[in-house]
Design a protein around this motif. Sequence first.
Motif, PDB file in Angstrom:
ATOM      1  N   ILE A 218      42.423  45.700 -16.457  1.00  0.00           N
ATOM      2  CA  ILE A 218      42.951  46.389 -17.631  1.00  0.00           C
ATOM      3  C   ILE A 218      42.937  47.865 -17.307  1.00  0.00           C
ATOM      4  CG2 ILE A 218      40.658  46.242 -18.754  1.00  0.00           C
ATOM      5  CD1 ILE A 218      42.182  46.675 -21.405  1.00  0.00           C
ATOM      6  N   ASN A 219      44.088  48.521 -17.516  1.00  0.00           N
ATOM      7  CA  ASN A 219      44.214  49.960 -17.231  1.00  0.00           C
ATOM      8  C   ASN A 219      43.615  50.309 -15.874  1.00  0.00           C
ATOM      9  OD1 ASN A 219      45.257  50.224 -19.766  1.00  0.00           O
ATOM     10  ND2 ASN A 219      43.705  51.650 -20.525  1.00  0.00           N
TER      11      ASN A 219
ATOM     12  N   GLU B  33      40.076  48.769 -30.086  1.00  0.00           N
ATOM     13  CA  GLU B  33      39.699  49.896 -29.219  1.00  0.00           C
ATOM     14  C   GLU B  33      39.525  49.433 -27.773  1.00  0.00           C
ATOM     15  OE1 GLU B  33      38.011  49.572 -32.247  1.00  0.00           O
ATOM     16  OE2 GLU B  33      39.173  51.195 -33.161  1.00  0.00           O
ATOM     17  N   GLU B  34      38.864  48.289 -27.578  1.00  0.00           N
ATOM     18  CA  GLU B  34      38.503  47.883 -26.215  1.00  0.00           C
ATOM     19  C   GLU B  34      39.583  47.077 -25.503  1.00  0.00           C
ATOM     20  OE1 GLU B  34      34.663  45.928 -26.049  1.00  0.00           O
ATOM     21  OE2 GLU B  34      33.985  47.218 -27.678  1.00  0.00           O
TER      22      GLU B  34
ATOM     23  N   SER C 128      43.226  46.985 -26.242  1.00  0.00           N
ATOM     24  CA  SER C 128      44.604  47.468 -26.108  1.00  0.00           C
ATOM     25  C   SER C 128      44.748  48.116 -24.745  1.00  0.00           C
ATOM     26  CB  SER C 128      44.923  48.511 -27.187  1.00  0.00           C
ATOM     27  OG  SER C 128      44.717  47.970 -28.454  1.00  0.00           O
ATOM     28  N   GLY C 129      45.847  47.834 -24.070  1.00  0.00           N
ATOM     29  CA  GLY C 129      46.041  48.448 -22.758  1.00  0.00           C
ATOM     30  C   GLY C 129      47.040  47.679 -21.924  1.00  0.00           C
TER      31      GLY C 129
END
Length: 265
Positions: free
Chosen positions: A75-76, A103-104, A106-107
């Motif tokens: 992720i990211n 918050e954790e 999304s990406g």
Amino acid sequence: LNSERGHAMLNLALTNSVLLFFSSSPLEGSGPLRPVFTKQPGSIVFPLHLNEPSREVTFSCEAQGHPPPSYRWKINDSFILPQPGSRYSISGGNLRISQLNKEEDSGIYQCLASNSFGTILSREASLHIAYLEEFKTQRRSPVSVREGQGVVLLCGPPAHMGELTFSWIFNEYPSFVKQDTRRFVSQKTGNLYIAKVEPSDVGNYTCVVTNSVTQSRVQGPPTPLVLRSDGVMGEYEPKIEIQFPEVVAVAKGLTVKLECFALGK
Ligand SMILES: *[C@@H]1O[C@H](CO)[C@@H](O)[C@H](O)[C@H]1NC(C)=O
Ligand SMILES: *[C@@H]1O[C@H](CO)[C@@H](O)[C@H](O)[C@H]1NC(C)=O
């Protein structure tokens, strides 16, 4: 000497090709050696309903190779470590994320498939979590105007992700403000515009915000509109309060709406 060396090389080449032939033949029909994707992840928009218990998504990924590939996810650009009891689990190549958290989680996600012949990286897939929070403000001060004056009531929508639509309740649900040449609700900001106030406009105005992805809906605190008693506003020239931007980029075939509204009497 030259011819001897040439001869030796030819021998070596022959031996190699014979060896290669035999060592590759048992693999025939078992597919490529290096991993090749047969399924890659696609982007996901997840509608988050705040009181819904099951919040999970699965990104799919599958590759063929020999030996069979193992999978990792990013992720990211940082690796995901699916430890026992964590919110991540990888089965086959698929990544499942439970108890989604905006918050954790999304990406941008990518799958990696590896075997002893190499590693391949999938295309990027995004995870957007659509949501709409409650309004934070509890009270709005009264807006005081003269009869005939123009007024703008601000909606100030709460934190969200996903496209919003707006309407206004006048006094009590289900009495909604009807739009006409005098009243306008911007679908960009949610604000309510009244070109010139009439005595019948006095009352409480409540902005209603709907997230078109999650279908969830929240109401703001009511704003009382009151009339000042020091006279009626004379006639005045129109003043454009909402104008559309100089450039609007739009995909062919879509519908575009340009907002324009003026106050005036
Ligand atoms: C990934 O990057 C995006 C864009 O910069 C950011 O909004 C998001 O919060 C990041 N996600 C994580 C889990 O770091
Ligand atoms: C507006 O709301 C206030 C507070 O709830 C209430 O006292 C008042 O009567 C309402 N006005 C109208 C016109 O409904």
